[in-house]
Design an enzyme around this catalytic site. Structure first.
Site, mmCIF file in Angstrom:
data_model
loop_
_atom_site.group_PDB
_atom_site.id
_atom_site.type_symbol
_atom_site.label_atom_id
_atom_site.label_comp_id
_atom_site.label_asym_id
_atom_site.label_seq_id
_atom_site.Cartn_x
_atom_site.Cartn_y
_atom_site.Cartn_z
ATOM 1 C CE LYS A 207 -3.436 2.317 2.818
ATOM 2 N NZ LYS A 207 -4.174 2.299 4.068
ATOM 3 C CD GLU A 213 9.715 -5.887 6.845
ATOM 4 O OE1 GLU A 213 9.384 -4.819 6.297
ATOM 5 O OE2 GLU A 213 9.615 -6.076 8.079
ATOM 6 N N GLY A 267 -4.507 -1.738 5.438
ATOM 7 C CA GLY A 267 -3.697 -2.863 4.944
ATOM 8 C C GLY A 267 -4.257 -4.218 5.325
ATOM 9 N NE ARG A 268 -5.465 -3.695 11.596
ATOM 10 C CZ ARG A 268 -4.842 -2.532 11.653
ATOM 11 N NH1 ARG A 268 -3.753 -2.333 10.933
ATOM 12 N NH2 ARG A 268 -5.303 -1.563 12.416
ATOM 13 C CD GLU A 353 -0.880 -4.287 11.861
ATOM 14 O OE1 GLU A 353 0.241 -4.824 11.857
ATOM 15 O OE2 GLU A 353 -1.426 -3.915 10.805
ATOM 16 C CG HIS A 384 -4.066 -35.814 17.741
ATOM 17 N ND1 HIS A 384 -4.130 -37.021 18.382
ATOM 18 C CD2 HIS A 384 -5.137 -35.770 16.917
ATOM 19 C CE1 HIS A 384 -5.181 -37.690 17.950
ATOM 20 N NE2 HIS A 384 -5.821 -36.947 17.061
ATOM 21 C CE LYS A 512 6.422 -0.846 9.726
ATOM 22 N NZ LYS A 512 5.457 -0.079 8.945
HETATM 23 O O1 F6P Z 1 2.628 -4.141 9.952
HETATM 24 C C1 F6P Z 1 2.401 -2.804 9.664
HETATM 25 C C2 F6P Z 1 1.806 -2.622 8.301
HETATM 26 O O2 F6P Z 1 1.648 -1.272 8.072
HETATM 27 C C3 F6P Z 1 0.492 -3.363 8.109
HETATM 28 O O3 F6P Z 1 -0.606 -2.718 8.624
HETATM 29 C C4 F6P Z 1 0.470 -3.548 6.640
HETATM 30 O O4 F6P Z 1 -0.447 -4.516 6.256
HETATM 31 C C5 F6P Z 1 1.903 -3.939 6.397
HETATM 32 O O5 F6P Z 1 2.650 -3.140 7.288
HETATM 33 C C6 F6P Z 1 2.396 -3.781 4.980
HETATM 34 O O6 F6P Z 1 2.301 -2.460 4.538
HETATM 35 P P1 F6P Z 1 2.393 -2.081 3.028
HETATM 36 O O7 F6P Z 1 1.257 -2.719 2.305
HETATM 37 O O8 F6P Z 1 2.325 -0.596 2.982
HETATM 38 O O9 F6P Z 1 3.701 -2.599 2.494
#
Ligand code: F6P
Length: 543
Positions: A207, A213, A267-268, A353, A384, A512
């Protein structure tokens, strides 16, 4: 309208719930069944292909009504309306929360601007792209059709699509969809091992297009491509999903390959947007639309249904009941289908979150518990693994049991065994096994009285462990959409009651920021000051 800020503990209903709790806390679920006629009918909601039985809870009719009053006192109805009409309810980020608009057809304005046309245009873009990739019209640099799709994203840009793709494996087509999320190089290395760059398509899903990452993984994958082809051909293999088109372009993704998303989709909660591109690619555009339609049906139910029969409202309030009155710290989600093996990790982000907040909507520290811990694994595997603790441990862990009337594969015997366990477990958790039964059983086996006396305490089950049973007709894209939306709305209900902001996530920022600082320390000779423990660890790592 801004969300109202009402301290739940100051409401009349909370006071009433506290009183009910002190009187009824020793009343077992079985006693509730004895005391209340028609409990099953009263504590069961059937909505389309969903049957939700919440009668196996430590909840009397009186407590249920008090929870309903709590919902009223915290103005849940008004809050639902504010969300659906696009008010800026994510106040700390100044955003509306409109993932629901992605699955409805009605027009809606965000900050005075209608959004339907943009949403429909993005959906059309998905549809035409997906069709081209699926029918082989979209070709890689050597002229071959695409065989593999790699979704590069993290958090909401990974967990949702990954969980849905897994859940809809039965409906999948010839494309193999892979997910790279962890910045751990082993993740990208292992994924690339089996892939052919000539036939691989990468979706860079972010987003913000600023997530370390995702950008690190996307760069590594691009370099892998560039070992086999030229920069010019990158556009045949890279598309982006982002609300930050500029950054995506700067990364080197052609503007026509960028699928837009919007600030008003968290995002979530974004799998319903272009973030769901991998889902449409791996199944079909129609399946993706069915997923949206199912969610939209749950949205309508949540928005319009009376709270007494409103599934997300009831489930959300039950969590409040256990979390705030019984001090239950966690709840387990146990799907009785292997297809939902990734539901719990997905919900961990969605729920924790969202509701892992300690400050109320006025910015004051809360004096009560908020977001609980969620975890789970599919049954019967989990039986189990951790069910021993659910049955005989010292912790109260309410569970959601999710099962299906019909299985997708034609293995009736398997399905009956699976579902026999599904029903038996909730029964066992509630009924337990008393001393008398244990003694009778052991006597029946011919055991001596002395041996029975030694063994019996270990074989007694107290029972009285609460569960919700969510029985769905069949796992389809539509019913999956409904199930996910059910949990999304449950999160909303809890956030409103707890008077917190569910749609920001400032708590992930500090780590972060510090990671960036530590990274510099790892790369530089001289280190910036840290606490003694971290300094020692960094020195050891760098040696
Ligand atoms: O974990 C923090 C966060 O901002 C989430 O809410 C989001 O889903 C994720 O990082 C990834 O963010 P982006 O889609 O901006 O890479």
């Amino acid at each position: 309208m801004a969300l109202p800020s009402i301290n739940p503990t100051q409401t009349k209903a909370w006071q009433q719930l506290s009183e009910i709790y002190s009187v009824e806390k020793e009343t077992s679920i079985l006693e509730h069944f004895k005391n209340e006629s028609n409990r099953v009918e009263k504590f069961c909601v059937q909505f389309e292909d969903f049957l939700v039985d919440f009668s196996k809870n430590r909840l009397s009719e009186k407590a249920f009504q008090a929870l309903m009053s709590l919902a009223q006192e915290v103005k849940l109805k008004e809050a639902i309306q504010a969300q659906f009409q696009g008010d800026v309810i994510n106040q700390t980020e100044g955003r509306a929360v409109l993932h629901t608009a992605l699955r409805s057809n009605s027009e809606i304005n965000v900050e005075g601007e209608p959004i339907r046309q943009d949403v429909n245009a993005a959906k059309l873009k998905i549809k035409s792209f997906v069709e081209k990739v699926q029918n082989g019209e979209w070709k890689g640099f050597s002229g071959q059709p695409i065989t593999d799709v790699v979704n590069i994203g993290i958090g909401g840009s990974d967990l949702g699509p990954q969980m849905v793709m897994d859940a809809l494996s039965f409906y999948k087509n010839h494309l193999n969809v892979h997910f790279i999320s962890n910045v751990d190089g082993d993740h990208v290395a292992e994924t690339l091992k089996g892939l052919n760059p000539e036939t691989t398509l990468c979706l860079v899903v972010s987003k913000s297009f600023g997530t370390q990452e995702t950008l690190t993984n996307a760069t590594t994958v691009r370099n892998w491509f560039l070992k086999h082809t030229t920069q010019d051909n990158i556009k045949l293999h890279f598309v982006a999903v982002s609300a930050n088109v500029d950054k995506a372009e700067k990364f080197g993704i052609s503007i026509e390959n960028v699928f837009p998303m919007w600030d008003w989709v968290g995002g979530r909660f974004s799998l319903w947007s272009t973030v769901g591109l991998s889902i449409a690619l791996g199944t079909s555009y129609d399946a993706f639309q069915d997923l949206l339609d199912g969610a939209n049906e749950m949205d309508t139910h949540f928005k319009d249904e009376d709270f007494h029969n409103n599934i997300p409202v009831i489930l959300g309030l039950l969590t409040v009941w256990y979390n705030n009155f019984y001090n239950a710290e966690s709840e387990a989600i146990i799907p009785y289908t292997q297809y939902l093996q990734k539901l719990a990790p997905y919900l961990q982000q969605a729920i924790m979150e969202s509701n892992g907040k300690g400050v109320d909507r006025l910015g004051n520290p809360v004096s009560y518990q908020t977001g609980n811990i969620v975890w789970g694994e599919p049954g019967t595997n989990s039986q189990h693994a951790f069910f021993q603790l659910l049955h005989q441990g010292t912790k109260l862990i309410p569970c959601d049991f999710i099962g299906y009337k019909h299985s997708l594969n034609d293995f009736t015997e398997h399905h009956n065994i699976l579902m026999a366990n599904f029903f038996a477990q909730t029964e066992a958790l509630m009924n337990g096994k008393n001393e008398e039964t244990v003694v009778n059983e052991l006597e029946g086996k011919g055991m001596s009285k002395e041996d029975i006396d030694v063994l019996k305490p270990f074989k007694v089950f107290d029972g009285n462990r609460p569960t919700n049973t969510i029985l769905i007709n069949k796992l389809t894209p539509k019913s999956l959409g409904k199930l996910i939306a059910m949990y999304e709305h449950k999160i909303f209900v809890q956030g409103i009651v707890w008077n917190i902001f569910s749609y920001d996530q400032w708590g992930v920022e500090l780590g972060k920021q510090l990671a960036n600082k530590v990274l510099e320390d790892l790369n530089n000779e001289v280190m910036t000051p840290h606490d003694p423990s971290t300094t020692q660890l960094l020195k050891y790592f760098k040696e």
